[in-house]
Design a protein around this motif. Structure first.
Motif, PDB file in Angstrom:
ATOM      1  N   VAL A   1       6.580   0.110  34.573  1.00  0.00           N
ATOM      2  CA  VAL A   1       8.083  -0.209  34.648  1.00  0.00           C
ATOM      3  C   VAL A   1       8.541   0.256  35.876  1.00  0.00           C
ATOM      4  O   VAL A   1       8.111   0.971  36.670  1.00  0.00           O
ATOM      5  CB  VAL A   1       8.831   0.844  33.602  1.00  0.00           C
TER       6      VAL A   1
ATOM      7  N   ALA B   1       0.784   4.899  32.642  1.00  0.00           N
ATOM      8  CA  ALA B   1       0.469   3.545  32.151  1.00  0.00           C
ATOM      9  C   ALA B   1      -0.950   3.856  31.917  1.00  0.00           C
ATOM     10  O   ALA B   1      -1.533   3.388  30.887  1.00  0.00           O
ATOM     11  CB  ALA B   1       0.890   2.565  33.079  1.00  0.00           C
TER      12      ALA B   1
ATOM     13  N   PRO C   1      -5.077  -4.788  27.368  1.00  0.00           N
ATOM     14  CA  PRO C   1      -3.785  -5.299  27.715  1.00  0.00           C
ATOM     15  C   PRO C   1      -3.533  -5.136  29.062  1.00  0.00           C
ATOM     16  O   PRO C   1      -4.156  -4.391  29.826  1.00  0.00           O
ATOM     17  CB  PRO C   1      -2.807  -4.687  26.813  1.00  0.00           C
ATOM     18  N   GLU C   2      -2.614  -5.789  29.675  1.00  0.00           N
ATOM     19  CA  GLU C   2      -2.129  -5.468  30.799  1.00  0.00           C
ATOM     20  C   GLU C   2      -1.332  -4.441  30.999  1.00  0.00           C
ATOM     21  O   GLU C   2      -0.589  -3.861  30.082  1.00  0.00           O
ATOM     22  CB  GLU C   2      -1.179  -6.550  31.590  1.00  0.00           C
ATOM     23  N   PRO C   3      -1.188  -3.312  32.140  1.00  0.00           N
ATOM     24  CA  PRO C   3      -0.795  -2.056  32.096  1.00  0.00           C
ATOM     25  C   PRO C   3       0.862  -2.121  32.023  1.00  0.00           C
ATOM     26  O   PRO C   3       1.371  -3.117  32.411  1.00  0.00           O
ATOM     27  CB  PRO C   3      -1.140  -1.697  33.318  1.00  0.00           C
ATOM     28  N   LYS C   4       1.531  -1.414  31.122  1.00  0.00           N
ATOM     29  CA  LYS C   4       2.829  -1.408  30.929  1.00  0.00           C
ATOM     30  C   LYS C   4       3.505  -0.735  31.993  1.00  0.00           C
ATOM     31  O   LYS C   4       3.811   0.643  32.041  1.00  0.00           O
ATOM     32  CB  LYS C   4       3.092  -0.934  29.742  1.00  0.00           C
TER      33      LYS C   4
ATOM     34  N   GLU D   1      -1.541   6.283  28.906  1.00  0.00           N
ATOM     35  CA  GLU D   1      -0.992   5.761  27.704  1.00  0.00           C
ATOM     36  C   GLU D   1      -2.164   4.896  27.092  1.00  0.00           C
ATOM     37  O   GLU D   1      -2.412   4.643  25.932  1.00  0.00           O
ATOM     38  CB  GLU D   1       0.188   4.856  27.894  1.00  0.00           C
ATOM     39  N   TRP D   2      -2.826   3.993  28.135  1.00  0.00           N
ATOM     40  CA  TRP D   2      -3.808   3.108  27.629  1.00  0.00           C
ATOM     41  C   TRP D   2      -5.062   3.941  27.060  1.00  0.00           C
ATOM     42  O   TRP D   2      -5.787   3.736  26.260  1.00  0.00           O
ATOM     43  CB  TRP D   2      -4.359   2.244  28.813  1.00  0.00           C
TER      44      TRP D   2
ATOM     45  N   SER E   1      -4.637   5.768  23.867  1.00  0.00           N
ATOM     46  CA  SER E   1      -4.244   4.475  22.721  1.00  0.00           C
ATOM     47  C   SER E   1      -5.153   4.618  21.597  1.00  0.00           C
ATOM     48  O   SER E   1      -6.551   4.982  21.980  1.00  0.00           O
ATOM     49  CB  SER E   1      -4.170   3.289  23.198  1.00  0.00           C
TER      50      SER E   1
END
Length: 840
Positions: free
Chosen positions: A538, A552, A533-536, A555-556, A559
């Motif tokens: 913020v 970010a 996915p694209e990095p989240k 977290e990936w 995961s």
């Protein structure tokens, strides 16, 4: 000797790097039995795909040779048949992979294990192979492998799916699902596991695996006398609760993250408070911190919602690498630091060599250069370790970690100290003003030097000043100097990551890795071959001190859906228990990595690890309670012939103790090991003068420690990159300049010389002799029995005791050695026994 040939001619041989994804080309019926077909599919084909088919596949036949079918292999290329059906052992293919007539692959000789697999296949006359082996369609042109649907199908890039547990025939041997997977492969290869290890060998194996220390004589006795079915399980539980467990397994992790306590290069200065990171890792293992949390804290502990002191210390991970404090090109050096983070993070957590795509697209894996710089963008805003001096290091890499109460107490101490210093100076001032007004000529110039003032004051005694005033002045001067020297202790500090602020500078693809030649701008992102996915990302808060990008990334990586993280970690744990991973290339799960010997077992362990809350101790127990782990190291003639590398785990591989285990074991058996002195600043072992003399400034940066500190465990040794402790270096300690996933055992003269002649061993043998003498008195038989009992962790035989007595008698009567020295030499000999430094 291999025959030297021009490079183009050698291309008629058998290898090059290759994409491992077969095409959907129609295959003709295969030959051989079901067992032979499975052997080809699971063991031969992965080697061909990884090393051969790019140059010798369906659409590429360098030298006229294709390895896509039995016919094409037998037909061969420009130099004739690759395999002789009549005399398989004389086949050109075997000569090439053994670097005899040809040298294939030209990029490097295959591992002995891979050579053994291909040899077995050739000698079976290519049995089990389809008449046509599918070649890769995804990438047939020269150049780096692209990211496409074909390359994304590579086994390690696929999501982890929990496979069904097989049901082998010899089910009573199966204690855990691990055994079911192992036994199923053994049975399909018509092999059987060897007998279980003896209780003594098993206890020793488990104790070293989990604590890095030998079992005590009392622990050996208790286990041998315990016949309960769960006796070994209780041993494992006890060892996992031991504080020494964290010390042992932290050492593995420190190898991976290139832990050292100095910066390398010419000055090789110390990294302040880096030991707090080491202590964090020890505590994390002892506390059984979930591995996903362990990842998050190291990569982004300061950016987590609850940025605890412990989590901030964990970000010391970013400060462990080498640091050039005097770069020729400061701009380029920024990206050298970032490269270290990209490489280490990719290899340690993901098992992917992302760093190879820094200057160009990865030559072996589908990792474009753009993906490298998208990974680098997560670290683009990280400040360098420092600029040059200590003040810059403190500003960039240190943080106060005191509690609010500690800060309040510290502030009060500072104010009190400053007030006392101010009062002392105020009391000194009237006397000095009176004397200064009376100075003559050159005295006015000399007065400018505070150290000279007392002599001018003393000259005025009996006139301008009384003796009582002078004595008070001397007292006040001494008090002022003491106050200036003795500042209140500072707040506790820790080494950590810091960023330049809440906004990162842009990241560009750097042409050929040159920081001065910018290409396209990129944003943070993950390797595209993983279909991530694209990095989240913020928007950071207004008062934020970092971008939030590292969180970010953390977290990936942490995961459950990441296809690599759990696989890589369970493989590492398997590696540290068995001496090699299910994937032998533990930090390379890419195309050039060694394929897993048991891919379904690997995925089952990875999924179970995640389902079990990422708990490492749970995985230890699962592995150690298996029949597979409890096998003996005995050889079996049939198994040795079929599987000489023990890829199928039909026995347990013997191993030598690591450098740290040897040193710690010596201290343990002679009774001097300080197990209670855990954590805190590192200690300095006594370094031979000859070693210190090799420094540009002999002895610089090497401190002195007490005898008690020097008896601590080896994990607490000060690791100076330019000055390695000889014993650690001789026995293959980790190279701390880069991630060290595997320690390779060497055998070299310095090991024997150090174990027999070094001052450290002689001193420890003396301590050992004194320990034995203090416990059993002067009876040589009792002394020998006790020494051997502690060294080999079993009851010595009568023959072994008699050999010891003969040695002592020979030393005393033929060499005029005293009884004390004879015992010392026997203890030295005992510490050199193979049974002491090797594990069954």
């Amino acid at each position: 000797m291999p025959v030297s040939r021009p490079f183009l001619l050698t291309l008629v041989g058998l290898s090059c790097m290759a994409l491992p994804t077969p095409a959907a080309e129609e295959a003709k019926p295969v030959s051989g039995t079901a067992e032979q077909r499975e052997f080809y599919t699971q063991q031969v084909l992965p080697i061909l795909e990884a090393h051969c088919l790019k140059c010798h596949g369906a659409k590429s036949a360098k030298g006229g040779l294709r390895l896509t079918s039995q016919e094409s292999i037998i037909q061969g290329g420009d130099t004739g048949p690759a395999v002789s059906i009549d005399q398989p052992a004389e086949s050109l293919l075997l000569g090439a992979i053994n670097y005899q007539d040809y040298e294939m692959p030209p990029s490097g000789k295959l591992s002995p294990e891979n050579i053994a697999v291909l040899t077995r296949w050739v000698e079976s006359k290519l049995a089990g192979a389809p008449q046509r082996v599918a070649a890769p369609e995804s990438h047939d042109e020269p150049g780096p492998p692209p990211v496409n649907e074909k390359t994304k199908q590579f086994w390690s890039f696929q999501p982890v799916v929990r496979p069904a547990v097989p049901t082998p025939a010899r089910s009573p041997w199966v204690r855990t699902p691990i055994d079911a997977f192992i036994l199923s492969r053994l049975e399909s290869n018509r092999l059987t596991p060897v007998q279980p290890a003896t209780k003594t060998a098993l206890l020793r194996r488990a104790t070293y695996d989990l604590t890095g220390l030998p079992p005590t004589p009392d622990e050996v006795t208790a286990f041998l006398e315990d016949d309960a079915p769960d006796a070994f399980e209780r041993v494992v539980d006890r060892l996992l609760k031991s504080p020494q467990y964290g010390e042992r397994w932290a050492r593995h992790w420190l190898d991976l993250v290139r832990y050292a306590e100095t910066n390398s290069y010419e000055r090789d200065g110390a990294k302040p408070f880096v030991w707090r990171y080491r202590d964090y890792v020890i505590r994390a293992f002892n506390d059984d911190k979930p591995y996903d949390q362990f990842i998050r804290e190291q990569l982004a502990g300061d950016e987590l919602p609850e940025a605890t002191t412990e989590a901030i210390i964990a970000t010391g991970y970013y400060r462990l690498g080498i640091w050039q404090d005097e770069p020729v090109d400061p701009v380029q050096e920024v990206f050298e630091d970032i490269d270290d983070l990209v490489r280490t993070t990719g290899e340690v957590f993901l098992g992917v060599t992302v760093g190879c795509a820094r200057c160009h697209d990865h030559k072996l894996d589908p990792i474009p250069q753009r993906d490298y710089y998208r990974m680098a963008a997560f670290f683009r805003n990280v400040r360098r370790f420092g600029v040059r001096g200590g003040d810059s290091v403190e500003a960039s890499s240190l943080i106060d970690i005191g509690t609010a109460e500690e800060r309040q107490r510290h502030d009060a101490q500072v104010k009190a100290h400053q007030a006392q210093l101010r009062r002392t100076k105020e009391q000194i001032a009237p006397i000095e003003r009176k004397v200064k007004a009376d100075l003559q000529g050159v005295e006015n110039d000399e007065w400018k030097h505070p150290k000279r003032r007392p002599e001018f004051v003393k000259k005025r005694v009996g006139g301008l000043l009384t003796q009582q005033e002078f004595d008070e002045y001397v007292r006040l001067i001494a008090q002022r100097e003491q106050l200036e020297r003795s500042q209140p202790p500072g707040l506790e500090k820790a080494l950590c990551v810091k960023e330049h602020g809440r906004t990162s500078p842009p990241t560009y693809v750097l042409v050929r890795g040159n920081a001065h030649v910018q290409g396209d701008e990129v944003t943070p992102g993950f390797p595209s071959v993983l279909s991530p996915p694209e990095p989240k990302l913020v928007e950071p808060a207004a008062n934020a001190t970092s971008t939030g990008r590292r969180r970010a990334l953390a977290e990936w990586i942490a995961s459950e859906s990441n296809p690599l993280t759990a696989r890589v970690m369970v493989n590492r744990i398997w590696h540290y228990h068995f001496g090699r991973g299910l994937v032998r290339s533990t930090s390379d799960f890419g195309f050039q990595g060694i394929p897993p010997t048991h891919p379904q077992l690997l995925d089952w362990l990875a999924s179970d690890f995640v389902d079990g809350g990422w708990k490492v101790k749970r995985l230890h127990k699962l592995i150690m309670l298996s029949s597979t782990y409890q096998l003996s190291s005995q050889a079996d003639a049939v198994a040795l012939e079929k599987d000489p590398a023990n890829d199928l785990f039909w026995r347990f591989d013997m191993r030598r103790l690591s450098a740290e285990e040897i040193r710690d074991s010596i201290l343990a058996v002679n009774g001097s090991l300080e197990l209670e002195r855990m954590y805190g600043p590192s200690f300095y072992p006594i370094m031979p003068p000859e070693v210190l003399a090799g420094q540009s400034r002999p002895g610089a940066g090497w401190g002195q420690s007490s005898d008690k500190d020097r008896a601590r465990r080896s994990i607490y040794i000060h690791i100076k990159r330019s000055l390695i402790v000889p014993m650690i270096a001789s026995f293959d300690g980790a190279d701390s300049d880069a991630s060290c996933p595997v320690r390779f055992n060497t055998t070299q003269p310095t090991q024997a010389l150090g174990m027999l002649n070094s001052k450290f061993l002689m001193d420890q043998a003396t301590v050992f002799g004194q320990y034995v003498q203090s416990r059993v008195g002067e009876d040589p038989t009792q002394q020998i029995a006790m020494a051997l009992r502690r060294v080999i962790q079993r009851e010595p035989t009568g023959e072994e005791i008699q050999r010891g007595l003969s040695l002592i008698e020979t030393l005393q009567h033929e060499h005029n050695v005293s009884q004390t020295d004879a015992l010392r030499y026997f203890c030295l000999t005992a510490l050199n026994l193979n049974e002491f430094v090797y594990l069954d």
